[in-house]
Scaffold this motif. Structure first.
Motif, mmCIF file in Angstrom:
data_model
loop_
_atom_site.group_PDB
_atom_site.id
_atom_site.type_symbol
_atom_site.label_atom_id
_atom_site.label_comp_id
_atom_site.label_asym_id
_atom_site.label_seq_id
_atom_site.Cartn_x
_atom_site.Cartn_y
_atom_site.Cartn_z
ATOM 1 N N THR A 55 0.833 -1.188 0.000
ATOM 2 C CA THR A 55 0.000 0.000 0.000
ATOM 3 C C THR A 55 0.873 1.246 0.000
ATOM 4 O O THR A 55 2.077 1.168 0.226
ATOM 5 C CB THR A 55 -0.943 0.031 1.228
ATOM 6 N N TYR A 104 2.207 0.946 7.456
ATOM 7 C CA TYR A 104 2.188 1.929 6.373
ATOM 8 C C TYR A 104 2.895 3.190 6.827
ATOM 9 O O TYR A 104 3.190 3.361 7.997
ATOM 10 C CB TYR A 104 0.750 2.237 5.934
ATOM 11 N N THR A 110 4.670 0.598 1.191
ATOM 12 C CA THR A 110 5.043 -0.502 2.068
ATOM 13 C C THR A 110 4.665 -1.828 1.434
ATOM 14 O O THR A 110 3.549 -1.985 0.941
ATOM 15 C CB THR A 110 4.316 -0.369 3.425
#
Length: 150
Positions: A55, A104, A110
């Motif tokens: 993400t 994150y 990430t």
């Protein structure tokens, strides 16, 4: 120019092979009611698979979130036969459901290993529904990397 038969065979074998890994990314504005739905080809019954989630959160929109923050995700696994029962099969009859946490906040996004050595039974096209619980402001989307281990 003549081509040796073994060279032609090698080229044909390379053309016919599936890639060892592939990625899917769903932008936040394309998630269906907050659900990120991934289709996974886990049809090779002789292989295992490694799955990673990734993400990226827009740093300008992170507000008070810190780079070490974690995003809680509800993950539901569905085999296609179950999917046909209803659109909300994840909640009606998941094959497996769990909550996982994805860190994150890194500037470049990430990537986190989710599962390693997956060998689903039965082999086939699986559906993975990922629902962020309390997603942070600026979430750009979620992705999955599926790597086949022969």
């Amino acid at each position: 120019m003549k081509v040796a038969p073994h060279v032609l065979f090698a080229v044909l074998m390379l053309v016919g092979c599936r890639p060892a890994s592939y990625e899917q990314f769903i932008r936040a504005d394309q998630a269906q009611d907050g659900d990120y739905i991934f289709q996974l080809d886990l049809s090779d019954s002789t292989a295992t698979y490694d799955l990673s989630l990734y993400t990226r959160v827009d740093p300008a929109l992170m507000a008070a979130a810190t780079p070490s923050a974690e995003l809680a995700l509800q993950v539901c696994w569905l085999y296609p036969a179950v999917e046909a029962a209803s659109d909300s099969a994840c909640f009606a009859k998941p094959t497996m459901s769990e909550t996982v946490y994805l860190p994150y906040g890194a500037a470049g996004g990430t990537v986190q290993l989710y599962r390693s050595g997956v060998k689903p039974s039965p082999a086939g096209e699986w559906r993975l529904t990922v629902t962020p619980m309390a997603p942070p402001a600026g979430l750009r989307g979620l992705g999955i990397i599926c790597k086949r281990n022969d």
